[in-house]
Design an enzyme around this catalytic site. Structure first.
Site, mmCIF file in Angstrom:
data_model
loop_
_atom_site.group_PDB
_atom_site.id
_atom_site.type_symbol
_atom_site.label_atom_id
_atom_site.label_comp_id
_atom_site.label_asym_id
_atom_site.label_seq_id
_atom_site.Cartn_x
_atom_site.Cartn_y
_atom_site.Cartn_z
ATOM 1 N N SER A 90 -20.976 112.015 -89.694
ATOM 2 C CA SER A 90 -19.452 112.168 -89.501
ATOM 3 C C SER A 90 -19.383 113.324 -87.847
ATOM 4 O O SER A 90 -19.946 113.488 -87.490
ATOM 5 C CB SER A 90 -19.838 113.630 -90.475
ATOM 6 O OG SER A 90 -18.189 113.271 -90.656
ATOM 7 N N HIS A 94 -11.297 116.072 -81.709
ATOM 8 C CA HIS A 94 -9.924 117.062 -81.768
ATOM 9 C C HIS A 94 -9.725 116.763 -79.814
ATOM 10 O O HIS A 94 -10.129 117.549 -79.487
ATOM 11 C CB HIS A 94 -9.881 118.667 -82.066
ATOM 12 C CG HIS A 94 -9.735 118.267 -83.808
ATOM 13 N ND1 HIS A 94 -8.861 118.022 -83.966
ATOM 14 C CD2 HIS A 94 -11.291 118.761 -84.261
ATOM 15 C CE1 HIS A 94 -10.153 118.541 -85.779
ATOM 16 N NE2 HIS A 94 -10.493 118.699 -85.860
ATOM 17 N N HIS A 104 -11.388 110.993 -87.607
ATOM 18 C CA HIS A 104 -12.312 110.894 -88.228
ATOM 19 C C HIS A 104 -13.412 110.468 -88.812
ATOM 20 O O HIS A 104 -12.278 108.995 -89.049
ATOM 21 C CB HIS A 104 -11.801 111.810 -90.014
ATOM 22 C CG HIS A 104 -12.896 111.792 -90.594
ATOM 23 N ND1 HIS A 104 -12.924 111.213 -91.989
ATOM 24 C CD2 HIS A 104 -14.285 112.406 -90.622
ATOM 25 C CE1 HIS A 104 -13.380 110.560 -92.320
ATOM 26 N NE2 HIS A 104 -14.533 111.737 -92.339
ATOM 27 N N ARG A 108 -22.200 107.171 -94.657
ATOM 28 C CA ARG A 108 -23.223 108.302 -95.965
ATOM 29 C C ARG A 108 -23.787 107.290 -96.731
ATOM 30 O O ARG A 108 -23.609 105.421 -97.141
ATOM 31 C CB ARG A 108 -22.190 109.388 -96.659
ATOM 32 C CG ARG A 108 -21.304 108.937 -97.151
ATOM 33 C CD ARG A 108 -20.922 110.584 -97.936
ATOM 34 N NE ARG A 108 -19.452 109.968 -98.314
ATOM 35 C CZ ARG A 108 -18.572 109.737 -98.443
ATOM 36 N NH1 ARG A 108 -18.560 109.714 -96.880
ATOM 37 N NH2 ARG A 108 -17.285 109.058 -99.267
ATOM 38 N N HIS A 143 -4.977 100.663 -87.672
ATOM 39 C CA HIS A 143 -5.357 99.927 -89.516
ATOM 40 C C HIS A 143 -5.380 98.287 -88.584
ATOM 41 O O HIS A 143 -6.227 97.491 -90.200
ATOM 42 C CB HIS A 143 -4.038 100.005 -90.643
ATOM 43 C CG HIS A 143 -4.065 100.947 -90.434
ATOM 44 N ND1 HIS A 143 -3.783 101.554 -91.875
ATOM 45 C CD2 HIS A 143 -2.920 102.199 -89.610
ATOM 46 C CE1 HIS A 143 -4.011 102.228 -92.246
ATOM 47 N NE2 HIS A 143 -3.259 103.206 -91.478
ATOM 48 N N HIS A 173 -0.917 120.020 -102.490
ATOM 49 C CA HIS A 173 -0.478 121.145 -103.028
ATOM 50 C C HIS A 173 0.309 121.412 -101.416
ATOM 51 O O HIS A 173 1.589 122.211 -101.881
ATOM 52 C CB HIS A 173 -1.247 122.884 -102.321
ATOM 53 C CG HIS A 173 -2.317 123.018 -101.170
ATOM 54 N ND1 HIS A 173 -2.824 121.864 -100.604
ATOM 55 C CD2 HIS A 173 -1.852 123.518 -100.280
ATOM 56 C CE1 HIS A 173 -3.260 121.678 -99.283
ATOM 57 N NE2 HIS A 173 -2.655 123.270 -99.041
ATOM 58 N N GLY A 256 -27.102 123.244 -99.551
ATOM 59 C CA GLY A 256 -27.626 124.914 -98.766
ATOM 60 C C GLY A 256 -27.703 123.940 -96.986
ATOM 61 O O GLY A 256 -28.002 123.999 -96.729
ATOM 62 N N GLY A 257 -26.416 123.145 -96.649
ATOM 63 C CA GLY A 257 -26.593 122.226 -94.879
ATOM 64 C C GLY A 257 -25.854 123.393 -94.795
ATOM 65 O O GLY A 257 -25.936 124.452 -95.004
ATOM 66 N N ARG A 258 -26.394 122.822 -92.760
ATOM 67 C CA ARG A 258 -25.834 123.789 -92.356
ATOM 68 C C ARG A 258 -24.269 124.954 -91.968
ATOM 69 O O ARG A 258 -24.048 123.546 -91.371
ATOM 70 C CB ARG A 258 -26.882 123.248 -91.443
ATOM 71 C CG ARG A 258 -26.551 124.201 -90.102
ATOM 72 C CD ARG A 258 -27.385 124.089 -88.588
ATOM 73 N NE ARG A 258 -27.450 124.566 -87.543
ATOM 74 C CZ ARG A 258 -26.757 124.844 -86.575
ATOM 75 N NH1 ARG A 258 -25.649 123.753 -86.389
ATOM 76 N NH2 ARG A 258 -26.661 125.496 -85.406
#
Length: 298
Positions: A90, A94, A104, A108, A143, A173, A256-258
């Site tokens: 991943s 920026h 991005h 996975r 694209h 939102h 519980g990843g970093r």
């Protein structure tokens, strides 16, 4: 199913992308290897305060667990309670120059077992582009690369995965998309492992030619405080999406990843303004009227 081949590809993809970004930026990436108490770990590659990138992070992780976290079973409740193995690459980039969009990429693989039952596996991933100042040429180029990466696997995949991306990277939102989209897919397991793995490799290998030419075109454009303020304001939307909606972020935190590696995706400089509106006719308004809308770019 060949998990070792997937791991080998993902670690190679990480190294290849890091090498290309470091050559472009002129500053090397930090390498930070980490382990996880429940099982597995990863390699975080980070560049901060570089010649082009304010923050660039490229993560590889490979983790194991006794029970799938809620973010992984929300759409597949029948898998709740099963052990899992998850791995992936991943990245979030920026740039300092507000005319260079944020980008991005994610690829996975997840497999799950439950005693003697056959293992369940699937791939997911995609890439998307988030400009602060819109350029139609950049959106079309990005694209086209997405479309071409999927073309060998079926004539309808680009339209399907583009629509999925538009719907996924949407701030409910705010009532607006995160950027100009790209492609997104999840739960990919058909027609078979080899075909799915080949598709993921094609997407991963298309990222550099999709994004780096845009960086090269925009990196030297002059900008001032106005553009930096607007960039910081729009980066707030990126933070909101990643912390409220993003399944990858939620999976990492719930499993519980970093935390440092998971939240590496957030921009280093960001701002919120109360009920701000762009000036009519401005380049800032054009982002909303011409780019943050449903559109077919190719």
């Amino acid at each position: 199913m060949n998990g070792q081949a997937v791991r080998q590809y993902f670690t190679g993809l990480q190294e290849n992308i890091v090498a290309r970004l470091a050559a472009l930026d002129g500053k090397p990436f930090l390498r930070d290897e980490w382990s996880r108490a429940e099982g597995g770990g990863g390699i975080t590659r980070v560049l901060e305060e570089g010649g082009v990138f304010e923050r660039a992070g490229v993560n590889f992780s490979h983790v194991f667990g006794r029970s799938l976290p809620p973010s992984a079973t929300a759409n597949r409740p029948e898998l709740a309670g099963r052990s899992f193995e998850a791995m992936g690459v991943s990245l979030v980039l920026h740039a300092r120059n507000p005319y260079v969009p944020t980008a991005h990429l994610n690829a996975r693989f997840l497999s799950s077992e439950n005693g003697a039952a056959p293992p369940v596996w699937w791939f997911g991933g995609g890439m998307d582009l988030t400009p602060y100042y819109g350029f139609a040429d950049d959106a079309r180029h990005f694209h086209r690369c997405c479309r071409d990466a999927l073309a060998p696997f079926g004539p309808d995949l680009y339209r399907r995965f583009k629509k999925w991306c538009d719907e996924y990277f949407y701030l409910q939102h705010r009532g607006e998309p995160r950027g100009v989209g790209g492609i997104f897919f999840d739960d990919l397991s058909e027609p078979d492992f080899d075909a799915c793995f080949a598709l993921v490799r094609s997407v991963g290998e298309s990222f550099v030619p999709a994004y780096l030419p845009i960086v090269e075109r925009r990196r030297s454009l002059p900008y001032g405080e106005r553009e930096r303020r607007f960039q910081a304001y729009r980066r707030g939307r990126y933070v909101e999406f990643n912390l409220v909606y993003d399944r990858g972020t939620l999976f990492g935190l719930q499993s519980g990843g970093r935390t440092e590696s998971i939240l590496m995706s957030l921009p280093p400089q960001v701002a919120w303004r109360y009920d701000w509106r762009p000036e009519p006719g401005s380049a800032e308004e054009q982002l909303y009227t011409e780019f943050l809308i449903a559109k077919e770019w190719v």
